[in-house]
Each structure stands twice: as C-alpha cells, then as structure tokens.
Design a protein around this motif. Structure first.
Motif, PDB file in Angstrom:
ATOM      1  N   ASP A  21       0.842  -1.192   0.000  1.00  0.00           N
ATOM      2  CA  ASP A  21       0.000   0.000   0.000  1.00  0.00           C
ATOM      3  C   ASP A  21       0.876   1.240   0.000  1.00  0.00           C
ATOM      4  O   ASP A  21       2.079   1.173   0.222  1.00  0.00           O
ATOM      5  CB  ASP A  21      -0.892   0.000   1.250  1.00  0.00           C
ATOM      6  N   TRP A  22       0.251   2.380  -0.246  1.00  0.00           N
ATOM      7  CA  TRP A  22       0.948   3.647  -0.138  1.00  0.00           C
ATOM      8  C   TRP A  22       1.410   3.790   1.309  1.00  0.00           C
ATOM      9  O   TRP A  22       0.733   3.353   2.237  1.00  0.00           O
ATOM     10  CB  TRP A  22       0.015   4.805  -0.489  1.00  0.00           C
ATOM     11  N   SER A  75      -0.923   9.653 -14.874  1.00  0.00           N
ATOM     12  CA  SER A  75       0.041   8.716 -15.466  1.00  0.00           C
ATOM     13  C   SER A  75       1.283   8.567 -14.588  1.00  0.00           C
ATOM     14  O   SER A  75       1.826   7.475 -14.468  1.00  0.00           O
ATOM     15  CB  SER A  75       0.422   9.149 -16.879  1.00  0.00           C
ATOM     16  N   ILE A  76       1.717   9.642 -13.947  1.00  0.00           N
ATOM     17  CA  ILE A  76       2.864   9.532 -13.048  1.00  0.00           C
ATOM     18  C   ILE A  76       2.482   8.718 -11.818  1.00  0.00           C
ATOM     19  O   ILE A  76       3.259   7.910 -11.328  1.00  0.00           O
ATOM     20  CB  ILE A  76       3.425  10.922 -12.689  1.00  0.00           C
ATOM     21  N   ARG A  77       1.245   8.883 -11.338  1.00  0.00           N
ATOM     22  CA  ARG A  77       0.770   8.098 -10.200  1.00  0.00           C
ATOM     23  C   ARG A  77       0.744   6.605 -10.546  1.00  0.00           C
ATOM     24  O   ARG A  77       1.187   5.765  -9.766  1.00  0.00           O
ATOM     25  CB  ARG A  77      -0.614   8.587  -9.778  1.00  0.00           C
ATOM     26  N   CYS A 103      -3.234  16.788  -3.008  1.00  0.00           N
ATOM     27  CA  CYS A 103      -2.987  15.631  -2.129  1.00  0.00           C
ATOM     28  C   CYS A 103      -2.263  14.515  -2.875  1.00  0.00           C
ATOM     29  O   CYS A 103      -1.396  13.832  -2.319  1.00  0.00           O
ATOM     30  CB  CYS A 103      -4.302  15.109  -1.558  1.00  0.00           C
ATOM     31  N   VAL A 104      -2.602  14.321  -4.148  1.00  0.00           N
ATOM     32  CA  VAL A 104      -1.956  13.297  -4.968  1.00  0.00           C
ATOM     33  C   VAL A 104      -0.470  13.608  -5.130  1.00  0.00           C
ATOM     34  O   VAL A 104       0.381  12.728  -4.964  1.00  0.00           O
ATOM     35  CB  VAL A 104      -2.649  13.185  -6.351  1.00  0.00           C
ATOM     36  N   MET A 108       2.622  11.318  -3.712  1.00  0.00           N
ATOM     37  CA  MET A 108       3.684  10.791  -4.574  1.00  0.00           C
ATOM     38  C   MET A 108       5.061  11.260  -4.111  1.00  0.00           C
ATOM     39  O   MET A 108       6.016  10.474  -4.077  1.00  0.00           O
ATOM     40  CB  MET A 108       3.430  11.190  -6.031  1.00  0.00           C
ATOM     41  N   ALA A 109       5.181  12.527  -3.727  1.00  0.00           N
ATOM     42  CA  ALA A 109       6.467  13.049  -3.253  1.00  0.00           C
ATOM     43  C   ALA A 109       6.896  12.342  -1.970  1.00  0.00           C
ATOM     44  O   ALA A 109       8.066  11.970  -1.816  1.00  0.00           O
ATOM     45  CB  ALA A 109       6.370  14.557  -3.023  1.00  0.00           C
TER      46      ALA A 109
END
Length: 128
Positions: A21-22, A75-77, A103-104, A108-109
C-alpha cells in the motif's frame, strides 16, 4: 558516406515484485506541513519539482492545467504505483488525480522520499 550509430544509456527502472500500500493515505498530506503548504499554494511548482525528481520532464505537469482531468498526474501516479509495487487501480488513480490533485502530488512526493529508490535527479547528483 559513413554513419555513426550511437545508443543512449538505458535508465534502470526498478519494479517491486511485492504488492503493498501507499506509505501514506491520500488525505495524509498535512503530516508534512511544509510540503502541504507548498503543494497547496504553489501546486504547479510542486508538481514540476516532484516530476523532475521522478525522472520526467520538468514542465510536464503544466499540461494538466489545460483541462479538468489531469492526465499527467494520473500517469505519473500509475507509473509510481508500478515502480514501487503499490496496489491500486486506474479508476482510483483517475478519481484521486481529478478531485484531490494537491494531495496526490504530496502523496507521490512522500512515497518517493520514503522509498529512497534511485531517481534520475539523485543519479545526477551522485555522479558529480
């Protein structure tokens, strides 16, 4: 006439074989106040910096400003999920990127920072 053929170095893409998971939830962007403020008040700058650290073109996220759906963030996600072996779906990526864009980018960062896997920027810095 002679032709010289040269090849570009291939970048190494690390793909995790384990699904997980994230490390943070989509709404956990406020855990890092500095990052959260940067993403909220200067979203395009934050997105460009994060994209560059991921190894993509610095200005790529600016294309997201052209519509209500954000194909670059999405697409980066997706690419980040595949690289780090994170469970998810294209549908969820699309929804998050459309309705929770700052938030996305924070998520990701944070993921890239916590995973500490090599990115293009860290490779360049380490070569100097």
């Amino acid at each position: 006439m002679s032709w010289t053929v040269s090849t570009l170095p291939q970048s190494t893409v690390l793909v995790s074989s384990e699904e997980g998971d994230w490390s943070t939830g989509i709404c956990d962007c406020c855990q890092d106040k500095k990052q959260c403020c940067f993403a909220f008040w200067c979203g395009p700058c934050f997105a460009c910096r994060t994209t560059r650290e991921f190894g993509q073109c610095l200005c790529l996220p600016l294309l997201d400003a052209l519509g209500c759906v954000h194909p670059i963030a999405m697409s980066i996600r997706v690419s980040l999920r595949q690289r780090y072996g994170i469970r998810g779906s294209l549908c969820r990526d699309c929804l998050c990127s459309t309705f929770c864009l700052p938030c996305v980018w924070c998520q990701m960062a944070t993921e890239m920072e916590k995973r500490k896997l090599p990115t293009v920027l860290s490779d360049i810095i380490s070569r100097r």
